[in-house]
Write a protein that holds these residues in place. Structure first.
Motif, PDB file in Angstrom:
ATOM      1  N   ARG A   7       0.830  -1.189   0.000  1.00 47.83           N
ATOM      2  CA  ARG A   7       0.000   0.000   0.000  1.00 47.83           C
ATOM      3  C   ARG A   7       0.874   1.253   0.000  1.00 47.83           C
ATOM      4  N   LYS A   9       1.524   4.345   1.617  1.00 47.52           N
ATOM      5  CA  LYS A   9       1.223   5.000   2.880  1.00 47.52           C
ATOM      6  C   LYS A   9       2.021   6.285   3.065  1.00 47.52           C
ATOM      7  N   GLU A  14       0.150   9.730  -1.052  1.00 44.86           N
ATOM      8  CA  GLU A  14      -1.266   9.377  -0.954  1.00 44.86           C
ATOM      9  C   GLU A  14      -2.183  10.529  -1.341  1.00 44.86           C
ATOM     10  N   GLN A  18      -4.736  10.676  -4.659  1.00 48.70           N
ATOM     11  CA  GLN A  18      -6.153  10.980  -4.492  1.00 48.70           C
ATOM     12  C   GLN A  18      -6.525  12.195  -5.345  1.00 48.70           C
ATOM     13  N   ALA A  38     -10.650   5.753   0.643  1.00 54.05           N
ATOM     14  CA  ALA A  38      -9.333   5.116   0.661  1.00 54.05           C
ATOM     15  C   ALA A  38      -9.373   3.877   1.530  1.00 54.05           C
ATOM     16  N   ASP A  51      -7.101   0.017  -2.528  1.00 53.04           N
ATOM     17  CA  ASP A  51      -6.481   1.274  -2.118  1.00 53.04           C
ATOM     18  C   ASP A  51      -7.493   2.411  -2.203  1.00 53.04           C
ATOM     19  N   TRP A  52      -8.283   2.422  -3.283  1.00 52.35           N
ATOM     20  CA  TRP A  52      -9.359   3.398  -3.413  1.00 52.35           C
ATOM     21  C   TRP A  52     -10.573   2.734  -4.052  1.00 52.35           C
TER      22      TRP A  52
END
Length: 377
Positions: A7, A9, A14, A18, A38, A51-52
């Motif tokens: 992932r 992080k 991040e 997004q 998320a 993840d999303w």
């Protein structure tokens, strides 16, 4: 399928990923991102988390968006993420059509093709993007390359790393264990491991119980040639002499063999002269050779009856490379002239590309030989 991709992080990546997701669909007038979560649990995904996870509205249709992110866009990482997204999409209920995306700091052309073949979209921080589902089709490629990818390319073609690559590219291609590869390349196990990871990540090599073996030698060499800079890895002195071609080359060999100022007694011929010996194409007018250091000119000039001249005005070019030892790993000789040591076909290909006006043409002739660098088939 068990979720294996790491992932994202990182606090800086991040929010950027997004942001990509939220901005991407604004470019399409009839689309909107209704929701985005998320690290979200998939519907009917038996505990799997994406993840999303989002909801897209495209006209009168609603799509479930699943996105997976990677810290880098190497082909192996992207392929893993694309397969993960495909698996997640297959878990959606029939009443919920889905579309998938892979996110990374930079998606190369090779990684982009992997996504397309998997039927998955992609987007990166450089502005590259691809979406194809339902009535939606978006594709954008930004000119140039990402800085992180350039740094990665330079690291895999650093002097120590290329010692490992030289061994792997010597034909006939075979599998190598890490320890024997380190010994052959005269580098540490750590250097071999670092190169191994990069080659596997770019999908230029495969690995099994027999060891590491190149699977795409041509792609590897193309990438090396694109990054190579002849002027930065060499120093050159040029001389004018009365002797020419084979006689001049023989005189240089005789000088090196009789003078203790040179720690290596074997000049390695390259560029036009070596190309002529290896694969006759254009008649050479300049003899070019690598030495581990520049000879004492008080000894060299009278021995060769030569005088120093500016670049392009002489018929003898002495070249001192940044890593002479690397050139000796795969040096070669030709049957007709057994006294002459040449750089490998691999090195000759790189040198011609960057060191001669007509070099690329000669390099193609050389590379088309069936036994190029020992033969790769």
């Amino acid at each position: 399928m068990v979720k294996t991709p790491e992932r994202v992080k990182s606090a800086d990546l991040e929010p950027q990923f997004q942001g990509i997701l939220r901005a991407l669909f604004k470019d399409v007038p009839f689309m909107s991102l209704a929701s985005l979560k998320a690290d979200a649990k998939l519907p009917n995904g038996k505990g799997a988390r994406a993840d999303w996870l989002g909801e897209l509205r495209a006209g009168d249709e609603t799509w479930t968006l699943i996105a997976e992110a990677k810290r880098n866009g190497q082909p192996r990482e992207v392929r893993s993420a694309a397969l993960q997204v495909k698996d997640y999409l297959s878990r959606l209920p029939d009443t919920k059509p889905g579309c998938g995306l892979v996110l990374a700091p930079f998606i190369s052309e090779q990684s982009a093709q992997i996504c397309k073949e998997a039927g998955i979209g992609y987007a990166d921080l450089a502005g590259n993007a691809f979406l194809s589902f339902g009535k939606v089709f978006v594709e954008r490629r930004v000119a140039g390359n990402a800085g992180s990818v350039k740094r990665e390319a330079k690291s895999i073609f650093s002097p120590k790393a290329t010692r490992v690559i030289r061994v792997l590219l010597q034909g006939p291609l075979r599998a190598w264990k890490v320890k024997e590869l380190a010994k052959a390349a005269e580098v540490s196990l750590g250097h071999v491991s670092a190169v191994r990871q990069k080659l596997l990540g770019r999908e230029w090599a495969v690995e099994n119980e027999d060891g590491l073996r190149l699977s795409q030698p041509d792609a590897l060499l193309d990438a090396w040639a694109a990054e190579d800079d002849f002027s930065k890895r060499t120093q050159i002195r040029e001389y004018s002499t009365l002797a020419a071609d084979y006689t001049l080359a023989g005189n240089l060999i005789a000088f090196c063999g009789s003078h203790n100022s040179l720690s290596d007694k074997d000049p390695l011929f390259t560029l036009n002269f070596a190309a002529w010996l290896r694969a006759p194409h254009n008649v050479p007018t300049i003899v070019s050779a690598y030495l581990d250091r520049f000879p004492d000119e008080d000894e060299l000039l009278p021995f060769l009856q030569a005088r120093p001249v500016s670049r392009g005005a002489g018929n003898l070019r002495i070249i001192v490379p940044s890593d002479f030892k690397a050139l000796t790993i795969d040096k070669q000789k030709v049957i007709k002239f057994p006294d002459f040591s040449l750089v490998s076909d691999l090195q000759l290909f790189l040198d011609l590309h960057g060191g001669e006006p007509n070099g690329p043409e000669q390099a193609r002739v050389l590379r088309d030989l069936e036994d190029f660098n020992g033969g790769w088939s």
